[in-house]
Design an enzyme around this catalytic site. Structure first.
Site, short mmCIF file in Angstrom:
data_model
loop_
_atom_site.label_atom_id
_atom_site.label_comp_id
_atom_site.label_asym_id
_atom_site.label_seq_id
_atom_site.Cartn_x
_atom_site.Cartn_y
_atom_site.Cartn_z
N PRO A 247 45.65 134.89 40.39
CA PRO A 247 45.39 134.75 41.82
C PRO A 247 46.67 134.23 42.50
O PRO A 247 47.24 133.22 42.08
CB PRO A 247 44.26 133.72 41.88
CG PRO A 247 43.61 133.82 40.53
CD PRO A 247 44.74 134.10 39.59
N GLU B 297 44.20 120.42 50.33
CA GLU B 297 43.21 120.34 49.25
C GLU B 297 43.44 121.40 48.17
O GLU B 297 43.26 121.14 46.98
CB GLU B 297 41.79 120.49 49.83
CG GLU B 297 41.38 119.38 50.80
CD GLU B 297 41.85 119.61 52.22
OE1 GLU B 297 42.49 120.66 52.49
OE2 GLU B 297 41.60 118.75 53.08
N VAL C 25 58.24 144.42 49.17
CA VAL C 25 57.12 145.36 49.00
C VAL C 25 55.92 144.61 48.44
O VAL C 25 56.07 143.78 47.55
CB VAL C 25 57.52 146.50 48.04
CG1 VAL C 25 56.29 147.33 47.65
CG2 VAL C 25 58.57 147.41 48.67
N PHE D 115 35.30 119.60 51.07
CA PHE D 115 36.64 120.17 51.13
C PHE D 115 37.14 120.64 49.77
O PHE D 115 38.22 121.22 49.67
CB PHE D 115 37.59 119.24 51.86
CG PHE D 115 37.04 118.99 53.25
CD1 PHE D 115 36.61 120.07 54.01
CD2 PHE D 115 36.88 117.72 53.76
CE1 PHE D 115 36.04 119.89 55.26
CE2 PHE D 115 36.30 117.53 55.01
CZ PHE D 115 35.89 118.61 55.76
N HIS E 286 54.67 149.13 42.67
CA HIS E 286 54.10 147.78 42.56
C HIS E 286 53.24 147.61 41.33
O HIS E 286 53.26 146.59 40.66
CB HIS E 286 53.30 147.46 43.82
CG HIS E 286 52.90 146.03 43.92
ND1 HIS E 286 51.78 145.53 43.29
CD2 HIS E 286 53.48 144.98 44.54
CE1 HIS E 286 51.69 144.24 43.54
NE2 HIS E 286 52.71 143.88 44.28
#
Lengths: 600, 600
Positions: free
Chosen positions: B44, B334, B116, B362, B190
């Site tokens: 991620p 956070e 890119v 949070f 990519h």
């Protein structure tokens, strides 16, 4: 709001003697979007900045679509007041970067730069040169060095900001927190109440310090009311002229402002494909048809537009040269995307229906924005593709297994996980029909392997329905998404193995829970075993089910289809687990286990 | 890793014929922390940058604690390679801001600036002056303009970065994606595979294009192996000298690296207070005792340290002048806090036990970071206060009602919600005992109104246990957190009203599910009604319960204690709902309802 209502702040306690209901006033505590004049619900830091960017995009887009050179009927400038906290947040930095990139010159951010946060002085946690940073990300920066004492300098800065073209403006106003009190300049002024000594110093004796206006202030604001009324009158005049000179545009604008559009017939009759497509693929086709038919729709993605299969991105892009575009490139900024969409939706109810898109997993980055939309009753549609271990290649970091548990529990969010193309249509019907809440469409990357029979777009609106009936059933399989195909195939094998099985499709649990008890019973009752089949950690299912075929861990970086087999969630895995469970139940002499069970 | 293992990339499919198990190789797909040499699990976008900041803080802190002027046994420089995607993310911007603020000059970020991203050219979504932005947030910026062709210039930049003192370094390396291929400079390079034509152009005929090293490359890296061995030998020599010259420090460092500390006796005997305290308050007391006793612990908060009641922040702060400090002021960031903590934990297993703190709500901002820690088996402890509608004043935006559904479903995260001071001790025991997963302690803002009897720190380790037994019980109430007190009071009234009731405390569902079936049965079985009591949307509870007293909406900005009454979750509300439910069951002639029910 009246002064009396203001005085109820923090006092809306107890049960009202007259009505017997819990007290709830306009100004009971933290003000939210329900209060007239409050345009967005903020609170969690940074959300307001992203909302303001959404409002500014909405205004730019509506103006570009409807204004004519001689008549600018849409002409909003968006002001957002922020503090030392908000501008540290990731969501704010993402939103400010987009605003700079898009050159939103109808947006002014007023930074109350008091150098103090909850815990202490700002230099404990920040040492950036904020003005330079804002310039680097494409903002016009204006300084006000004496914000404590000079309203004139702030007014002048606001005029400059409004006049500046090509960039959003950032007004950096140096202030002292708790100015003129004993705790000035310290975190003790950040929240809480002032001391009696302070109160005595800041008010004339005998006067209510917090709810009294000076004559000067009262006079200023009284004048402003008539000034505002005159401006409104002039604008209404323009609108009248506009409606005569541009009757078609005017009618279209009226429909937009009323949130009206008509795709009912289209959705009821739109054909599903003959071949088996991934739900993301068919969703892309349908979405592009809807985008053409619903002018209210403004969509955008977080750099996965191609993977989301949301369609050709070279058309209708919203950018600094094409403010009438309806596809926003949010960049790799999921949190801002979700929160900016809330601002778009809040511009005027129904005028914009924002659509966002990214991988399901990355809605976790934007979950706080999704939540704020739900809490604020905003109609936003989130397109979440690659929604399970079926995603395959990217591995567990990209494979949601627990995320549905969040979104299915989130009040007022409609989480819909269609099992095939037919149900994708139903998901859009459900998302568009509702006016007061966001929806999330959870879609698969890979095409199904087999056609699912009996799916019904209209029945998606009931949340769950019987797909395959069996009067003698011992087992009900309840499923959705990619796993629905496996559940149907498994039911055939279970039937053949003398375990009579029926199948329920349940694309939206929250819609199902809104149905009558009788309907819910007719769908789920009658079998000793009610077993959910889904490649997620089973939490919400336990409400309805006696057992679950489900995930019990993170996923795996492998091939998509093989992942279902790896975790026992393909047809073979379901048959194996259900057979073992039913046999063990019979062996143990129980028709139904005492508690929900995860099948192994 | 061998070349053969590398060649398994993307091929770990099917079941191994010899073992009958699913294939899983070192390099099956997206590489994760389990693979030797992979220091953190990324994927991620933005997580890796925050992890690198955590690694850099860890290294700084350990060096400042253990190095002596003549012997620098800890001397890591952290390198992080990033791209156009990561640096757009909020979490990355938060992390880079902290790194600049803290002056982490042992951190070098190499920016592969190829302009890119997945969807297309970077200027579609970014138009910032990145170098200026990085300078504004406190980084040393070095340009490499010819990254495609000049390894020397990159090497030179790396040397400069390593030598630069007082700031982290950002090396902006201009590159061409897919350099020298037909899709160079476009998003088509990519991801995905190159065309056959490209493969033919980039390799000698007959040579495997992707798994062949040139002689020059092989020779260079062969030399490097011996260079590395020599460096390691020299370092081991230093360590030996260090152990003789500084035996106590050396012993302490060994314990740190082994992840060893001893607070078992302390936790078993630490006294709970006589008065009724909010769990956040007692947690603060205990945490500060632990911080003194466990040198591995490095804690930090997101500007709510005071509200979290984590103790005096003026001591032991980690900053650019005090790298041996053990309290990090993360600022209002956070997401970065959670992900930086993963980097701290990953530095060396057990060497650091990072603790984070903010309001429970949070942690939704930082949830992706919490998840990455769980997925990576990292021991991090998250302190989440203000964990329900009992928070009161800030309103629904600050009141979690659905967040537990996420964290309780998140594999390998230990979510613990103690009901009183005694259970707070148990929660810390559970969090510290486990080595391979993060824990989240969910704590209340307001003190309980009544003492909860029979709570037991040792039994917290079982996840759930009987608090009040009743051999004739018709009803089992299962509860935790602030609501436990109300459940206990309600049981008294229900007993008095001829509805015999027992009470179970369930601070940690995941620990409870790890217990034997027999134990689980002994805690939950025997009564027709098993009813959970918690001020959240009831999802996970349905696994164990026949019904729930729970939330069905967002919260309210009111007084904390009154909120429990407003939503029917105080003693009176519980008694009313349970009585009505039991009576209706009797009237309908059912001992137990067919499906889980939300009581109204």
């Amino acid at each position: 709001m009246t002064a009396d209502e203001l005085k109820m702040y923090g006092n809306a306690k107890g049960v009202d003697k007259d009505t017997g209901k819990w007290k709830s006033t306009l100004c009971h505590g933290h003000p939210e979007i329900e209060v007239p004049g409050v345009e967005v619900t903020t609170g969690p830091l940074g959300q307001g900045i992203a909302n303001a960017v959404g409002l500014a995009i909405a205004s730019k887009n509506l103006a570009a679509t409807f204004n004519r050179p001689d008549l600018r009927v849409i002409n909003s400038h968006i002001y957002c007041v922020t503090g030392d906290g908000c501008i540290q947040e990731g969501v704010a930095n993402e939103a400010m970067a987009i605003a700079g990139h898009l050159g939103l010159d109808n947006l002014t951010l007023l930074y109350d730069n008091n150098q103090v946060t909850c815990d202490g002085p700002l230099d404990w946690i920040v040492s950036e040169d904020t003005n330079s940073k804002m310039r680097a990300i494409g903002w016009n920066v204006i300084d006000v060095l004496d914000g404590d004492v000079s309203v004139d300098n702030i007014s002048q800065a606001l005029r400059e900001a409004r006049a500046y073209k090509g960039k959003p403006s950032f007004i950096n106003i140096r202030t002292t927190i708790g100015y003129n009190t004993l705790t000035a300049g310290t975190f003790k002024s950040h929240h809480g109440t002032y001391s009696e000594e302070d109160a005595a110093n800041t008010a004339s004796p005998g006067i209510d310090a917090t709810h009294t206006l000076t004559e000067e202030t009262r006079e200023y604001w009284s004048k402003n009311a008539s000034k505002g009324a005159a401006l409104e009158k002039s604008w209404l005049n323009d609108v009248k002229t506009y409606s005569k000179k541009y009757p078609e545009l005017s009618r279209a604008l009226e429909l937009r402002m009323a949130g009206r559009y008509d795709v009912k017939d289209f959705l009821e009759s739109f054909e599903k494909p003959d071949d088996i497509q991934a739900t993301r693929q068919y969703n892309g086709t349908l979405f592009n048809e809807l985008l053409s038919r619903v002018p209210n729709m403004v969509a955008g993605g977080a750099d996965l537009w191609n993977s989301n299969q949301m369609g050709d991105q070279s058309h209708r892009i919203f950018d600094r040269d094409h403010a009438d575009g309806r596809v926003i490139r949010y960049g790799i900024r999921e949190h801002a995307m979700a929160s900016i969409s809330n601002g778009l939706a809040a511009y005027s109810p129904g005028c914009f229906i924002p659509v966002t898109a990214t991988f399901f997993m990355f809605y976790l980055y934007g979950a706080a924005g999704v939540r704020m939309g739900a809490l604020s009753n905003l109609k936003v549609i989130h397109i979440a593709t690659h929604d399970s271990i079926g995603e395959g290649q990217n591995g567990p970091t990209h494979q949601p297994v627990e995320l549905d548990s969040l979104f299915r529990a989130m009040p007022k969010l409609q989480y819909i996980r269609p099992g095939d193309s037919e149900e994708v249509v139903g998901a859009w019907m459900a998302a568009l029909i509702t006016e007061d809440r966001p929806s999330m469409l959870s879609l698969a990357r890979d095409p199904a392997l087999s056609l699912v029979p009996n799916t019904d777009r209209q029945k998606v609106l009931k949340g769950g329905y019987v797909l395959v009936e069996n009067a003698d059933a011992q087992v009900t399989l309840v499923s959705c998404g990619s796993e629905l195909q496996f559940a149907v195939e498994a039911s055939k094998q279970l039937n053949a193995a003398d375990i009579p099985t029926r199948v329920v499709s349940m694309p939206c649990i929250s819609l199902f829970e809104e149905q009558s008890e009788e309907y819910q019973d007719s769908v789920l009752s009658g079998t000793p075993h009610v077993i959910s089949v889904e490649a997620y950690i089973a939490t919400t299912w336990a409400r309805f089910c006696t057992a679950s075929v489900a995930m019990n861990s993170y996923g795996y970086s492998g091939a998509g289809r093989e992942n279902f087999a790896r975790f026992g969630l393909d047809t073979d895995g379901i048959v194996r687990k259900v057979r073992a469970h039913v046999r063990s139940s019979i062996a143990n002499g129980v028709s139904r286990h005492r508690r929900w069970q995860l099948l192994k």
